[in-house]
Enzyme design. Structure first.
Site, PDB file in Angstrom:
ATOM      1  N   HIS A   1       0.859  -1.185   0.000  1.00  0.00           N
ATOM      2  CA  HIS A   1       0.000   0.000   0.000  1.00  0.00           C
ATOM      3  C   HIS A   1       0.895   1.235   0.000  1.00  0.00           C
ATOM      4  O   HIS A   1       1.623   1.498   0.955  1.00  0.00           O
ATOM      5  CB  HIS A   1      -0.931  -0.007   1.204  1.00  0.00           C
ATOM      6  CG  HIS A   1      -2.001  -1.043   1.095  1.00  0.00           C
ATOM      7  ND1 HIS A   1      -2.431  -1.784   2.165  1.00  0.00           N
ATOM      8  CD2 HIS A   1      -2.722  -1.458   0.020  1.00  0.00           C
ATOM      9  CE1 HIS A   1      -3.386  -2.622   1.753  1.00  0.00           C
ATOM     10  NE2 HIS A   1      -3.570  -2.443   0.452  1.00  0.00           N
TER      11      HIS A   1
ATOM     12  N   GLU B   1       1.628   3.917   2.827  1.00  0.00           N
ATOM     13  CA  GLU B   1       2.114   3.473   4.144  1.00  0.00           C
ATOM     14  C   GLU B   1       3.642   3.515   4.185  1.00  0.00           C
ATOM     15  O   GLU B   1       4.321   2.497   4.270  1.00  0.00           O
ATOM     16  CB  GLU B   1       1.543   2.069   4.429  1.00  0.00           C
ATOM     17  CG  GLU B   1       0.012   2.099   4.466  1.00  0.00           C
ATOM     18  CD  GLU B   1      -0.670   0.728   4.364  1.00  0.00           C
ATOM     19  OE1 GLU B   1       0.036  -0.302   4.426  1.00  0.00           O
ATOM     20  OE2 GLU B   1      -1.909   0.696   4.203  1.00  0.00           O
TER      21      GLU B   1
ATOM     22  N   ARG C   1      -2.942   4.784  -2.430  1.00  0.00           N
ATOM     23  CA  ARG C   1      -2.854   3.450  -1.841  1.00  0.00           C
ATOM     24  C   ARG C   1      -2.592   2.354  -2.867  1.00  0.00           C
ATOM     25  O   ARG C   1      -1.843   1.412  -2.624  1.00  0.00           O
ATOM     26  CB  ARG C   1      -4.195   3.181  -1.143  1.00  0.00           C
ATOM     27  CG  ARG C   1      -4.432   1.761  -0.675  1.00  0.00           C
ATOM     28  CD  ARG C   1      -5.848   1.648  -0.091  1.00  0.00           C
ATOM     29  NE  ARG C   1      -6.192   0.300   0.305  1.00  0.00           N
ATOM     30  CZ  ARG C   1      -5.953  -0.223   1.510  1.00  0.00           C
ATOM     31  NH1 ARG C   1      -5.345   0.498   2.437  1.00  0.00           N
ATOM     32  NH2 ARG C   1      -6.315  -1.453   1.788  1.00  0.00           N
TER      33      ARG C   1
ATOM     34  N   HIS D   1       2.609  -3.236   7.043  1.00  0.00           N
ATOM     35  CA  HIS D   1       1.619  -2.222   6.670  1.00  0.00           C
ATOM     36  C   HIS D   1       1.549  -1.187   7.789  1.00  0.00           C
ATOM     37  O   HIS D   1       2.169  -1.323   8.826  1.00  0.00           O
ATOM     38  CB  HIS D   1       0.228  -2.870   6.549  1.00  0.00           C
ATOM     39  CG  HIS D   1       0.054  -3.735   5.341  1.00  0.00           C
ATOM     40  ND1 HIS D   1      -0.749  -3.368   4.289  1.00  0.00           N
ATOM     41  CD2 HIS D   1       0.566  -4.950   5.020  1.00  0.00           C
ATOM     42  CE1 HIS D   1      -0.730  -4.316   3.371  1.00  0.00           C
ATOM     43  NE2 HIS D   1       0.064  -5.298   3.781  1.00  0.00           N
TER      44      HIS D   1
ATOM     45  N   GLU E   1       0.546  -4.259  11.271  1.00  0.00           N
ATOM     46  CA  GLU E   1       0.038  -2.913  11.026  1.00  0.00           C
ATOM     47  C   GLU E   1       0.811  -2.042  12.009  1.00  0.00           C
ATOM     48  O   GLU E   1       0.552  -2.060  13.212  1.00  0.00           O
ATOM     49  CB  GLU E   1      -1.473  -2.815  11.289  1.00  0.00           C
ATOM     50  CG  GLU E   1      -2.345  -3.580  10.307  1.00  0.00           C
ATOM     51  CD  GLU E   1      -2.523  -2.878   8.963  1.00  0.00           C
ATOM     52  OE1 GLU E   1      -2.073  -1.724   8.807  1.00  0.00           O
ATOM     53  OE2 GLU E   1      -3.105  -3.501   8.063  1.00  0.00           O
TER      54      GLU E   1
HETATM   55 ZN   LIG Z   1      -1.793  -1.619   4.129  1.00  0.00          ZN
END
Ligand SMILES: [Zn+2]
Ligand SMILES: *[C@@H]1O[C@H](CO)[C@@H](O)[C@H](O)[C@H]1NC(C)=O
Ligand SMILES: *[C@@H]1O[C@H](CO)[C@@H](O)[C@H](O)[C@H]1NC(C)=O
Length: 414
Positions: free
Chosen positions: A170, A173, A226, A295, A370
């Site tokens: 993504h 990020e 993204r 992420h 994350e």
């Molecule tokens: Zn992500």
């Protein structure tokens, strides 16, 4: 004349840059089915709201970026539903303007600022020269705009079991790519005997930027981009490359609308990036034991699956080890992570690289982070947190790799 030229060049560079003046990020917590349904409906259609954290279930916080002209609309809906919203970010542009140091560090590649794709790729190339016989250059695939998915292989001895590190799927990020390069650097240079031992015990295939077109676009044009950058119809661009993998594709938590941020693509592996990367992963999968994917944001450490609540065969081990990893991560700065399968910890999401790697290649230790934070900065984590983030994340990676190593030794003895 020269000055005039400079002015023209500068304005040309900045003219088409997306700006987010007075865009707010509002957090809402749905408390009943009706509120959840309206949020889901709002999220499903491209209407100018950008869900930084999507609705999932009751009592789970949702972060919504609201453009200033839509604040009255948003407030009306929230009031109608009796849904309280909290302002998490009052001016997104302000965070974009302040996330990086005012003066870019001029020294060598480092971790006090975010880097462009060219800088990261040049650094990867430099590692081949500074660590001859250990680091080799690899290409994991090709992007739609014909950029390489460049990586490095770190191997101190032949025949080691394989670990994949992946970042940047993504584009927005940025902390993901920065953390992958941080960990890579430590594997190569740390004098800590524990890290040096782990560096020598596995072959690492490291890809900091598996969505290079998106990453470049997030630097040149739209900081919050993204997806990939392929034209996908209706004047929209890109599929979500973490919903496009060919494993239970489009079963949950993905969209078929090309203009949404969670668009799964026309079909599984419709994107050059995912298709070529999957081929590459297959080619190195013989001895694959670990897949570590990064992420942001939310501070979660998760494992498969995302498409179903069903448990993977070593669920109990992954959960216990994840909790140990999270405890190690919290040691430095007290950063708290939640641990669970993607499905349980965040929301149903199918077509992710994590599910595909686990489901197709069988990597027993497959985890996704994350990273920081929990919404104060969201995707716009200040660069002065890169080092602390890298260091604490490395602590959790060490715990997982040590367990993988112990387990492998146990298996060979048996
Ligand atoms: Zn992500
Ligand atoms: C992207 O994929 C399409 C379809 O397979 C292919 O024709 C094209 O050459 C690929 N582009 C690049 C840059 O590799
Ligand atoms: C986080 O922990 C590291 C290592 O203990 C320490 O050097 C750093 O100052 C801490 N950061 C903050 C913001 O407290």
């Amino acid at each position: 004349m020269l000055r005039l030229l400079c002015v023209l060049v500068v304005s040309a560079v900045f003219a088409d840059r997306a700006t987010y003046y007075n865009y707010q990020v509002r957090r809402v917590v749905p408390e009943n089915q009706e509120q959840l349904k309206v949020l889901n409906d709002l999220e499903a259609e491209p209407n100018g709201l950008y869900f930084w954290v999507r609705p999932s279930r009751i009592q789970k916080a949702v972060d919504i970026m609201v453009p200033p002209h839509m604040l009255p609309f948003f407030s009306e809906i929230a009031e109608g539903l009796n849904l309280k919203s909290e302002i998490y970010i009052s001016n997104v542009q302000h965070l974009i303007d302040t996330e990086r140091p005012k003066v870019r560090p001029t020294a060598d590649f480092g971790w006090t600022d975010y880097h462009t794709l060219d800088e990261i790729y040049a650094w990867l190339d430099s590692l081949v020269e500074t660590h001859p016989g250990v680091v080799t250059s690899i290409v994991g695939g090709q992007s739609y705009e014909d950029r390489q998915i460049k990586g490095v292989k770190v191997s101190f001895k032949a025949g080691n079991p394989v670990i994949i590190l992946e970042g940047g799927i993504h584009a927005a990020e940025w902390i993901s790519s920065a953390t992958v390069t941080y960990i890579l650097n430590k594997l190569l240079t740390s004098e800590d005997p524990v890290i040096a031992d782990l560096a020598q015990s596995f072959d690492y295939y490291v890809f900091p930027n598996v969505n290079p077109d998106g990453y470049v676009y997030s630097h040149t044009t739209d900081r919050l981009w993204r997806k990939t950058r392929r034209p996908v119809g209706n004047g929209c661009y890109g599929a979500d490359p973490n919903r496009n993998w060919d494993f239970h594709w489009m079963e949950a938590g993905a969209s078929s609308d090309p203009c949404t941020d969670y668009y799964a693509g026309e079909y599984a592996f419709s994107e050059n990036e995912t298709r070529s990367l999957a081929e590459y992963f297959k080619s190195i999968s013989d001895n694959l034991v670990g897949y570590l994917d990064f992420h942001s944001y939310s501070q979660l450490l998760m494992f498969p699956y995302g498409h179903t609540a069903e448990h993977v065969s070593n669920y109990d081990e992954l959960l216990a080890l994840g909790l140990e990893g999270a405890a190690a991560l919290a040691r430095n700065n007290g950063t708290q992570y939640k641990v669970g399968s993607i499905y349980e910890a965040i929301y149903p999401a199918s077509g992710s690289s994590l599910d595909w790697v686990r489901g197709n290649l069988g990597a027993p230790y497959a985890y996704v982070w994350e990273l920081r934070d929990t919404g104060r900065y969201g995707f716009l984590l200040p660069a002065n947190q890169i080092i602390d983030t890298g260091e604490e994340t490395l602590n959790s990676v060490i715990v997982i790799l040590q367990e993988a190593k112990r387990n492998l030794q146990g298996n060979t003895k048996r």
